[in-house]
Design a protein around this motif. Sequence first.
Motif, PDB file in Angstrom:
ATOM      1  N   PRO A 156      49.098  44.009  40.347  1.00 32.12           N
ATOM      2  CA  PRO A 156      48.141  42.965  40.731  1.00 32.12           C
ATOM      3  C   PRO A 156      48.177  41.756  39.806  1.00 32.12           C
ATOM      4  O   PRO A 156      48.000  40.614  40.259  1.00 32.12           O
ATOM      5  N   GLN A 157      48.412  41.992  38.506  1.00 35.51           N
ATOM      6  CA  GLN A 157      48.448  40.880  37.568  1.00 35.51           C
ATOM      7  C   GLN A 157      49.602  39.923  37.879  1.00 35.51           C
ATOM      8  O   GLN A 157      49.436  38.694  37.837  1.00 35.51           O
ATOM      9  N   GLU A 158      50.756  40.473  38.185  1.00 34.77           N
ATOM     10  CA  GLU A 158      51.916  39.634  38.483  1.00 34.77           C
ATOM     11  C   GLU A 158      51.742  38.911  39.816  1.00 34.77           C
ATOM     12  O   GLU A 158      52.184  37.764  39.975  1.00 34.77           O
ATOM     13  N   ILE A 159      51.092  39.567  40.754  1.00 33.11           N
ATOM     14  CA  ILE A 159      50.822  38.919  42.048  1.00 33.11           C
ATOM     15  C   ILE A 159      49.895  37.729  41.850  1.00 33.11           C
ATOM     16  O   ILE A 159      50.131  36.633  42.371  1.00 33.11           O
ATOM     17  N   ALA A 160      48.825  37.926  41.080  1.00 29.25           N
ATOM     18  CA  ALA A 160      47.868  36.841  40.845  1.00 29.25           C
ATOM     19  C   ALA A 160      48.520  35.682  40.090  1.00 29.25           C
ATOM     20  O   ALA A 160      48.171  34.514  40.292  1.00 29.25           O
ATOM     21  N   ALA A 161      49.491  35.993  39.225  1.00 29.79           N
ATOM     22  CA  ALA A 161      50.160  34.949  38.449  1.00 29.79           C
ATOM     23  C   ALA A 161      50.988  34.015  39.327  1.00 29.79           C
ATOM     24  O   ALA A 161      51.198  32.852  38.975  1.00 29.79           O
ATOM     25  N   ARG A 165      46.038  31.994  45.745  1.00 26.60           N
ATOM     26  CA  ARG A 165      44.954  32.482  46.607  1.00 26.60           C
ATOM     27  C   ARG A 165      44.396  33.798  46.089  1.00 26.60           C
ATOM     28  O   ARG A 165      43.171  33.990  46.039  1.00 26.60           O
ATOM     29  N   VAL A 166      45.280  34.701  45.693  1.00 21.46           N
ATOM     30  CA  VAL A 166      44.850  35.978  45.136  1.00 21.46           C
ATOM     31  C   VAL A 166      44.159  35.761  43.792  1.00 21.46           C
ATOM     32  O   VAL A 166      43.127  36.384  43.501  1.00 21.46           O
ATOM     33  N   ALA A 167      44.709  34.898  42.961  1.00 24.74           N
ATOM     34  CA  ALA A 167      44.108  34.618  41.656  1.00 24.74           C
ATOM     35  C   ALA A 167      42.680  34.102  41.809  1.00 24.74           C
ATOM     36  O   ALA A 167      41.772  34.520  41.079  1.00 24.74           O
ATOM     37  N   LYS A 168      42.480  33.195  42.754  1.00 25.29           N
ATOM     38  CA  LYS A 168      41.141  32.650  42.990  1.00 25.29           C
ATOM     39  C   LYS A 168      40.187  33.746  43.454  1.00 25.29           C
ATOM     40  O   LYS A 168      39.022  33.796  43.024  1.00 25.29           O
ATOM     41  N   TYR A 169      40.669  34.636  44.302  1.00 25.46           N
ATOM     42  CA  TYR A 169      39.846  35.749  44.776  1.00 25.46           C
ATOM     43  C   TYR A 169      39.474  36.676  43.617  1.00 25.46           C
ATOM     44  O   TYR A 169      38.333  37.138  43.519  1.00 25.46           O
ATOM     45  N   PHE A 170      40.423  36.925  42.726  1.00 19.48           N
ATOM     46  CA  PHE A 170      40.169  37.811  41.585  1.00 19.48           C
ATOM     47  C   PHE A 170      39.045  37.298  40.687  1.00 19.48           C
ATOM     48  O   PHE A 170      38.368  38.083  40.037  1.00 19.48           O
ATOM     49  N   GLU A 171      38.832  36.009  40.650  1.00 22.26           N
ATOM     50  CA  GLU A 171      37.804  35.447  39.768  1.00 22.26           C
ATOM     51  C   GLU A 171      36.398  35.879  40.168  1.00 22.26           C
ATOM     52  O   GLU A 171      35.501  35.926  39.332  1.00 22.26           O
ATOM     53  N   THR A 172      36.202  36.195  41.443  1.00 18.95           N
ATOM     54  CA  THR A 172      34.875  36.608  41.906  1.00 18.95           C
ATOM     55  C   THR A 172      34.855  38.025  42.459  1.00 18.95           C
ATOM     56  O   THR A 172      33.790  38.551  42.787  1.00 18.95           O
ATOM     57  N   ALA A 173      36.025  38.657  42.572  1.00 18.95           N
ATOM     58  CA  ALA A 173      36.106  39.990  43.168  1.00 18.95           C
ATOM     59  C   ALA A 173      35.557  41.059  42.223  1.00 18.95           C
ATOM     60  O   ALA A 173      35.500  40.876  41.005  1.00 18.95           O
ATOM     61  N   ASN A 174      35.159  42.173  42.807  1.00 17.43           N
ATOM     62  CA  ASN A 174      34.632  43.315  42.063  1.00 17.43           C
ATOM     63  C   ASN A 174      35.807  44.254  41.762  1.00 17.43           C
ATOM     64  O   ASN A 174      36.053  45.213  42.489  1.00 17.43           O
ATOM     65  N   SER A 193      37.330  42.034  34.663  1.00 16.88           N
ATOM     66  CA  SER A 193      36.915  40.656  34.921  1.00 16.88           C
ATOM     67  C   SER A 193      38.101  39.732  34.664  1.00 16.88           C
ATOM     68  O   SER A 193      38.914  39.979  33.770  1.00 16.88           O
ATOM     69  N   PHE A 194      38.198  38.672  35.474  1.00 12.73           N
ATOM     70  CA  PHE A 194      39.317  37.740  35.379  1.00 12.73           C
ATOM     71  C   PHE A 194      38.772  36.325  35.413  1.00 12.73           C
ATOM     72  O   PHE A 194      38.026  35.953  36.328  1.00 12.73           O
ATOM     73  N   ASP A 195      39.118  35.522  34.403  1.00 12.77           N
ATOM     74  CA  ASP A 195      38.584  34.158  34.312  1.00 12.77           C
ATOM     75  C   ASP A 195      39.590  33.100  34.760  1.00 12.77           C
ATOM     76  O   ASP A 195      39.411  31.910  34.501  1.00 12.77           O
ATOM     77  N   GLY A 196      40.628  33.558  35.447  1.00 12.30           N
ATOM     78  CA  GLY A 196      41.662  32.636  35.874  1.00 12.30           C
ATOM     79  C   GLY A 196      42.856  32.629  34.939  1.00 12.30           C
ATOM     80  O   GLY A 196      43.913  32.096  35.270  1.00 12.30           O
ATOM     81  N   LYS A 197      42.681  33.255  33.780  1.00  9.71           N
ATOM     82  CA  LYS A 197      43.767  33.305  32.792  1.00  9.71           C
ATOM     83  C   LYS A 197      43.928  34.696  32.199  1.00  9.71           C
ATOM     84  O   LYS A 197      45.029  35.236  32.164  1.00  9.71           O
ATOM     85  N   ASP A 198      42.825  35.258  31.713  1.00  8.97           N
ATOM     86  CA  ASP A 198      42.882  36.542  31.021  1.00  8.97           C
ATOM     87  C   ASP A 198      42.065  37.608  31.743  1.00  8.97           C
ATOM     88  O   ASP A 198      41.075  37.315  32.425  1.00  8.97           O
ATOM     89  N   TYR A 199      42.481  38.876  31.546  1.00  7.37           N
ATOM     90  CA  TYR A 199      41.762  40.025  32.092  1.00  7.37           C
ATOM     91  C   TYR A 199      41.018  40.728  30.966  1.00  7.37           C
ATOM     92  O   TYR A 199      41.564  40.918  29.878  1.00  7.37           O
ATOM     93  N   LYS A 200      39.786  41.098  31.234  1.00  6.48           N
ATOM     94  CA  LYS A 200      39.007  41.870  30.277  1.00  6.48           C
ATOM     95  C   LYS A 200      38.563  43.164  30.955  1.00  6.48           C
ATOM     96  O   LYS A 200      38.095  43.147  32.089  1.00  6.48           O
ATOM     97  N   LEU A 201      38.727  44.285  30.239  1.00  7.27           N
ATOM     98  CA  LEU A 201      38.386  45.591  30.777  1.00  7.27           C
ATOM     99  C   LEU A 201      37.214  46.197  30.013  1.00  7.27           C
ATOM    100  O   LEU A 201      37.157  46.116  28.784  1.00  7.27           O
ATOM    101  N   GLN A 202      36.305  46.777  30.767  1.00  8.53           N
ATOM    102  CA  GLN A 202      35.155  47.459  30.183  1.00  8.53           C
ATOM    103  C   GLN A 202      34.999  48.807  30.882  1.00  8.53           C
ATOM    104  O   GLN A 202      34.996  48.872  32.108  1.00  8.53           O
ATOM    105  N   VAL A 203      34.898  49.873  30.105  1.00  9.08           N
ATOM    106  CA  VAL A 203      34.811  51.214  30.686  1.00  9.08           C
ATOM    107  C   VAL A 203      33.516  51.356  31.480  1.00  9.08           C
ATOM    108  O   VAL A 203      32.422  51.126  30.961  1.00  9.08           O
ATOM    109  N   ALA A 204      33.658  51.722  32.749  1.00 10.19           N
ATOM    110  CA  ALA A 204      32.496  51.917  33.613  1.00 10.19           C
ATOM    111  C   ALA A 204      32.172  53.395  33.809  1.00 10.19           C
ATOM    112  O   ALA A 204      31.018  53.764  34.022  1.00 10.19           O
ATOM    113  N   ALA A 205      33.197  54.250  33.732  1.00 13.15           N
ATOM    114  CA  ALA A 205      32.991  55.688  33.909  1.00 13.15           C
ATOM    115  C   ALA A 205      34.182  56.434  33.325  1.00 13.15           C
ATOM    116  O   ALA A 205      35.289  55.907  33.248  1.00 13.15           O
TER     117      ALA A 205
END
Length: 220
Positions: A156-161, A165-174, A193-205
């Motif tokens: 997904p990261q390479e696709i968004a790069a 259209r996918v990158a823009k969707y990722f900015e608001t997607a869950n 979370s994706f701010d248009g440049k970087d991905y941040k991961l937070q453990v949810a479960a």
Amino acid sequence: MKKTLLTIALSALAFSSTAFADEAKKPLSFSEIQTIRIMAGGVVGNALAKTMERPHLGLLANRSLICNDLAGGIGGTLTVNKADSVLTFESVKDKPEIAPAVARLLPADGIYFAFGGEWKKEENMALLEAALEQLAEHNYKGSVIFHVTTWAQKQPQEIAARNARVAKYFETANLRAVALDLNKKEAMINKVSFDGKDYKLQVAATAPLRDDLVALFKRQ
């Protein structure tokens, strides 16, 4: 005599250790590769059963034995452990199948992407990109969950790069991504979370991994 017995004991211990090491390094059979996916799918399905507030899960996988084993483990465990759950499963082999498959998955509260298995990364990414474009077009608001292999290969990261259209969707997607920590013997579902440049991961479960599953993973 004592020295002879000691020598025999040490030799037996060395042989046992060597045999154990050889077994640990033994290449996985295809059936063991399938076993990993079935068991790992069960771990993910159990975690989803505990964390999904509205348990309608969509599963999208390529049409390979391994990915479908994984999907079976996820879906079977989810539906057994959560009586009010709903499961919609789609497997695809080429891009023309993507749009109708995604359309059937859109009512789900979360869509799990399992693209890996025996297929080449480029083949998987072509299907995933088409699916993500469909989600973007429909502005899908449910959870978008990437399997361990899908995320670890940076599909997904390479696709968004390369796909604005996918990158823009990722900015608001869950977004969610599954990861493994074999040292801690646990699987994690990360909020992404994706701010248009970087991905941040937070453990949810998190969910524990069985010792026999960890042993199989370490032989990969």
